[in-house]
Design a protein around this motif. Structure first.
Motif, PDB file in Angstrom:
ATOM      1  N   PRO A  15       0.828  -1.213   0.000  1.00  0.00           N
ATOM      2  CA  PRO A  15       0.000   0.000   0.000  1.00  0.00           C
ATOM      3  C   PRO A  15       0.864   1.266   0.000  1.00  0.00           C
ATOM      4  O   PRO A  15       2.051   1.224   0.344  1.00  0.00           O
ATOM      5  N   PRO A  16       0.271   2.401  -0.371  1.00  0.00           N
ATOM      6  CA  PRO A  16       1.042   3.646  -0.501  1.00  0.00           C
ATOM      7  C   PRO A  16       1.867   4.013   0.725  1.00  0.00           C
ATOM      8  O   PRO A  16       3.034   4.402   0.579  1.00  0.00           O
ATOM      9  N   HIS A  17       1.311   3.902   1.921  1.00  0.00           N
ATOM     10  CA  HIS A  17       2.064   4.342   3.104  1.00  0.00           C
ATOM     11  C   HIS A  17       3.293   3.474   3.356  1.00  0.00           C
ATOM     12  O   HIS A  17       4.310   3.962   3.843  1.00  0.00           O
ATOM     13  N   VAL A  18       3.250   2.209   2.979  1.00  0.00           N
ATOM     14  CA  VAL A  18       4.400   1.315   3.149  1.00  0.00           C
ATOM     15  C   VAL A  18       5.483   1.657   2.121  1.00  0.00           C
ATOM     16  O   VAL A  18       6.668   1.755   2.452  1.00  0.00           O
ATOM     17  N   VAL A  19       5.084   1.859   0.875  1.00  0.00           N
ATOM     18  CA  VAL A  19       6.039   2.230  -0.171  1.00  0.00           C
ATOM     19  C   VAL A  19       6.680   3.572   0.165  1.00  0.00           C
ATOM     20  O   VAL A  19       7.900   3.745   0.048  1.00  0.00           O
ATOM     21  N   TRP A  20       5.881   4.525   0.616  1.00  0.00           N
ATOM     22  CA  TRP A  20       6.404   5.842   0.987  1.00  0.00           C
ATOM     23  C   TRP A  20       7.474   5.712   2.070  1.00  0.00           C
ATOM     24  O   TRP A  20       8.535   6.322   1.977  1.00  0.00           O
ATOM     25  N   ARG A  21       7.202   4.907   3.093  1.00  0.00           N
ATOM     26  CA  ARG A  21       8.174   4.713   4.178  1.00  0.00           C
ATOM     27  C   ARG A  21       9.448   4.048   3.658  1.00  0.00           C
ATOM     28  O   ARG A  21      10.555   4.388   4.085  1.00  0.00           O
ATOM     29  N   SER A  22       9.298   3.094   2.744  1.00  0.00           N
ATOM     30  CA  SER A  22      10.470   2.419   2.170  1.00  0.00           C
ATOM     31  C   SER A  22      11.362   3.406   1.425  1.00  0.00           C
ATOM     32  O   SER A  22      12.585   3.287   1.453  1.00  0.00           O
ATOM     33  N   LEU A  23      10.747   4.365   0.751  1.00  0.00           N
ATOM     34  CA  LEU A  23      11.509   5.376   0.015  1.00  0.00           C
ATOM     35  C   LEU A  23      12.072   6.441   0.941  1.00  0.00           C
ATOM     36  O   LEU A  23      13.170   6.934   0.728  1.00  0.00           O
ATOM     37  N   ARG A  24      11.311   6.800   1.950  1.00  0.00           N
ATOM     38  CA  ARG A  24      11.767   7.821   2.904  1.00  0.00           C
ATOM     39  C   ARG A  24      12.981   7.339   3.683  1.00  0.00           C
ATOM     40  O   ARG A  24      13.906   8.090   3.960  1.00  0.00           O
ATOM     41  N   ASP A  25      12.982   6.046   4.059  1.00  0.00           N
ATOM     42  CA  ASP A  25      14.096   5.494   4.820  1.00  0.00           C
ATOM     43  C   ASP A  25      14.389   4.073   4.337  1.00  0.00           C
ATOM     44  O   ASP A  25      13.892   3.105   4.913  1.00  0.00           O
ATOM     45  N   PRO A  26      15.182   3.954   3.263  1.00  0.00           N
ATOM     46  CA  PRO A  26      15.461   2.624   2.700  1.00  0.00           C
ATOM     47  C   PRO A  26      16.165   1.672   3.661  1.00  0.00           C
ATOM     48  O   PRO A  26      16.152   0.468   3.452  1.00  0.00           O
ATOM     49  N   TYR A  27      16.768   2.216   4.710  1.00  0.00           N
ATOM     50  CA  TYR A  27      17.511   1.383   5.653  1.00  0.00           C
ATOM     51  C   TYR A  27      16.820   1.292   7.003  1.00  0.00           C
ATOM     52  O   TYR A  27      17.451   0.971   8.007  1.00  0.00           O
ATOM     53  N   GLU A  28      15.523   1.514   7.027  1.00  0.00           N
ATOM     54  CA  GLU A  28      14.755   1.485   8.274  1.00  0.00           C
ATOM     55  C   GLU A  28      14.920   0.121   8.948  1.00  0.00           C
ATOM     56  O   GLU A  28      14.835  -0.926   8.300  1.00  0.00           O
ATOM     57  N   GLN A  76      -4.248   2.641  -5.332  1.00  0.00           N
ATOM     58  CA  GLN A  76      -5.035   1.850  -6.270  1.00  0.00           C
ATOM     59  C   GLN A  76      -6.183   1.234  -5.471  1.00  0.00           C
ATOM     60  O   GLN A  76      -6.224   1.380  -4.251  1.00  0.00           O
ATOM     61  N   PRO A  77      -7.111   0.568  -6.113  1.00  0.00           N
ATOM     62  CA  PRO A  77      -8.216  -0.047  -5.368  1.00  0.00           C
ATOM     63  C   PRO A  77      -7.699  -0.918  -4.216  1.00  0.00           C
ATOM     64  O   PRO A  77      -6.610  -1.502  -4.325  1.00  0.00           O
ATOM     65  N   PRO A  78      -8.450  -1.013  -3.142  1.00  0.00           N
ATOM     66  CA  PRO A  78      -8.010  -1.797  -1.975  1.00  0.00           C
ATOM     67  C   PRO A  78      -7.528  -3.199  -2.368  1.00  0.00           C
ATOM     68  O   PRO A  78      -8.132  -3.859  -3.211  1.00  0.00           O
ATOM     69  N   GLY A  79      -6.418  -3.587  -1.770  1.00  0.00           N
ATOM     70  CA  GLY A  79      -5.854  -4.897  -2.042  1.00  0.00           C
ATOM     71  C   GLY A  79      -4.990  -4.973  -3.285  1.00  0.00           C
ATOM     72  O   GLY A  79      -4.452  -6.031  -3.601  1.00  0.00           O
ATOM     73  N   GLN A  80      -4.833  -3.860  -3.989  1.00  0.00           N
ATOM     74  CA  GLN A  80      -4.044  -3.862  -5.225  1.00  0.00           C
ATOM     75  C   GLN A  80      -2.752  -3.052  -5.109  1.00  0.00           C
ATOM     76  O   GLN A  80      -2.159  -2.686  -6.115  1.00  0.00           O
ATOM     77  N   GLY A  81      -2.329  -2.749  -3.899  1.00  0.00           N
ATOM     78  CA  GLY A  81      -1.077  -2.034  -3.721  1.00  0.00           C
ATOM     79  C   GLY A  81      -1.173  -0.584  -4.140  1.00  0.00           C
ATOM     80  O   GLY A  81      -2.140   0.105  -3.824  1.00  0.00           O
ATOM     81  N   CYS A  82      -0.172  -0.132  -4.876  1.00  0.00           N
ATOM     82  CA  CYS A  82      -0.147   1.264  -5.315  1.00  0.00           C
ATOM     83  C   CYS A  82       0.577   1.374  -6.648  1.00  0.00           C
ATOM     84  O   CYS A  82       1.211   0.435  -7.108  1.00  0.00           O
TER      85      CYS A  82
END
Length: 121
Positions: A15-28, A76-82
């Motif tokens: 989902p968008p918030h997970v991808v955003w966090r991955s990009l914000r901090d790739p080494y989280e 994207q629609p629920p369950g389809q990631g982003c």
């Protein structure tokens, strides 16, 4: 003047918030490693962002300090990631065609292969 050097939009399984966090901090801590840099690359700095739709990185390449990588994250629609679009821009000198091909290929590999695989896809 800002020049667009390349852009690609692909879906991501998370989902968008997970991808955003991955990009914000790739080494989280606790996240799966995906941003494996080469010897000629440096970790990006986040130079702008707006959760969960936008992240802008500094250049990965020290020899191209004026390059930026913009990430636009769209639900994207629920369950389809982003949907995730990366756009490589520069305020500096335009690269040669061979360098441009390398930069595009490298970003596509990191985002549409390594990042995608980090979500188990």
């Amino acid at each position: 003047m800002v020049h667009v050097l390349g852009s690609r939009r692909r879906s991501q399984p998370a989902p968008p918030h997970v991808v955003w966090r991955s990009l914000r901090d790739p080494y989280e801590a606790g996240s799966r490693p995906w941003l494996e840099l080469r010897d000629d690359e440096v970790p990006p700095r986040v130079v702008a962002g707006y959760a969960p739709v936008l992240v802008v990185w500094s250049s990965l390449w020290p020899h191209r300090p004026l390059d930026r990588v913009r990430f636009d994250v769209a639900a994207q629609p629920p369950g389809q990631g982003c949907a995730l679009r990366w756009t490589l821009t520069t305020d500096g000198e335009l690269p040669s065609e061979s360098t441009l091909g390398y930069l595009r290929h490298r970003l596509n590999y990191l985002i549409n292969d390594r990042l995608r695989l980090s979500y188990g896809q």
